[in-house]
Design a protein around this motif. Sequence first.
Motif, mmCIF file in Angstrom:
data_model
loop_
_atom_site.group_PDB
_atom_site.id
_atom_site.type_symbol
_atom_site.label_atom_id
_atom_site.label_comp_id
_atom_site.label_asym_id
_atom_site.label_seq_id
_atom_site.Cartn_x
_atom_site.Cartn_y
_atom_site.Cartn_z
ATOM 1 N N GLY A 53 -35.239 -5.203 92.116
ATOM 2 C CA GLY A 53 -35.842 -5.700 90.888
ATOM 3 C C GLY A 53 -34.875 -5.528 89.734
ATOM 4 O O GLY A 53 -34.305 -4.452 89.544
ATOM 5 N N ARG A 54 -34.680 -6.593 88.978
ATOM 6 C CA ARG A 54 -33.703 -6.584 87.882
ATOM 7 C C ARG A 54 -34.393 -7.045 86.602
ATOM 8 O O ARG A 54 -35.174 -7.994 86.614
ATOM 9 N N ARG A 55 -34.127 -6.374 85.520
ATOM 10 C CA ARG A 55 -34.776 -6.728 84.263
ATOM 11 C C ARG A 55 -34.487 -8.179 83.886
ATOM 12 O O ARG A 55 -33.362 -8.648 83.995
ATOM 13 N N ILE A 56 -35.518 -8.876 83.455
ATOM 14 C CA ILE A 56 -35.362 -10.271 83.049
ATOM 15 C C ILE A 56 -34.407 -10.348 81.859
ATOM 16 O O ILE A 56 -34.532 -9.596 80.896
ATOM 17 N N GLY A 57 -33.447 -11.266 81.945
ATOM 18 C CA GLY A 57 -32.467 -11.418 80.879
ATOM 19 C C GLY A 57 -31.217 -10.584 81.070
ATOM 20 O O GLY A 57 -30.346 -10.553 80.192
ATOM 21 N N THR A 58 -31.100 -9.922 82.224
ATOM 22 C CA THR A 58 -29.939 -9.067 82.482
ATOM 23 C C THR A 58 -28.644 -9.878 82.500
ATOM 24 O O THR A 58 -28.573 -10.957 83.083
ATOM 25 N N VAL A 59 -27.623 -9.348 81.859
ATOM 26 C CA VAL A 59 -26.281 -9.944 81.857
ATOM 27 C C VAL A 59 -25.410 -9.143 82.821
ATOM 28 O O VAL A 59 -25.391 -7.909 82.777
ATOM 29 N N ARG A 60 -24.696 -9.837 83.699
ATOM 30 C CA ARG A 60 -23.773 -9.177 84.629
ATOM 31 C C ARG A 60 -22.453 -8.913 83.900
ATOM 32 O O ARG A 60 -21.792 -9.842 83.438
ATOM 33 N N ILE A 61 -22.073 -7.639 83.804
ATOM 34 C CA ILE A 61 -20.819 -7.254 83.156
ATOM 35 C C ILE A 61 -19.810 -6.896 84.243
ATOM 36 O O ILE A 61 -20.057 -6.015 85.067
ATOM 37 N N ILE A 62 -18.672 -7.579 84.246
ATOM 38 C CA ILE A 62 -17.615 -7.343 85.233
ATOM 39 C C ILE A 62 -16.467 -6.622 84.533
ATOM 40 O O ILE A 62 -15.912 -7.124 83.548
ATOM 41 N N TRP A 63 -16.099 -5.454 85.056
ATOM 42 C CA TRP A 63 -15.082 -4.614 84.423
ATOM 43 C C TRP A 63 -13.731 -4.764 85.109
ATOM 44 O O TRP A 63 -13.658 -5.148 86.278
ATOM 45 N N PRO A 64 -12.636 -4.436 84.411
ATOM 46 C CA PRO A 64 -11.299 -4.567 85.003
ATOM 47 C C PRO A 64 -11.090 -3.740 86.267
ATOM 48 O O PRO A 64 -10.234 -4.078 87.089
#
Length: 212
Positions: free
Chosen positions: A129-140
């Motif tokens: 379950g993932r919060r609605i509106g979640t942004v995927r952040i990709i780190w170096p």
Amino acid sequence: MRALLRLLALCLLSTGARAFVWPHASTRGGRGRSASAASASAPSEDEEGLMVTIAKVRRPLGVILEEREGGSGVEVLDIDPRGNAAGEDVLVGDRVLMIDAQQCGDEGFDAVAGRIGASAGDRVELTLGRRIGTVRIIWPNGAQSGALPGEPLQELALKARYPVKYACTSGSCGTCEHRLRTPGDDIRYTRLCVARVPKGKEVAQVLPGDRF
């Protein structure tokens, strides 16, 4: 040995420490239902306020799980950037709703870890379950985290174990400056000490800066 590991897990939870889930070989026969069958019985967005996603992750998973506050349910605390979960649709902050075909959304750490360990096959099907509106952040460093728009990138970098050099912590010196890429190849400079997760984006990639 299994009893000793279980006791250790209980001790870690009672002190609020992190516990690493490292599934062992299965002793249970049979397989869970398919992804479509699992999603049909998983909580809906309306029931939980969550988006539901399914990931089939090869063993060992390479995730750290943490019991949620109040002991109801487990969520992903950390993901090894070099582990198997890093290549799947699993984000820090995801709530574990089902293991294969078995509901576990309200279970504690021991029960969820036990279900993962007893799961048959070389992959474990996680319904998350993932919060609605979640942004995927990709780190170096390869880590990926999920966050809502407006959350501080400085805190997310710490959770992702991505080292950042800071000096003024007010956004004026540029020591922590990075580039932020969003869909459409829109790249802008941002200073992580004051930057926040952008609005209206599904994915944001943090890249090293090139001006300081």
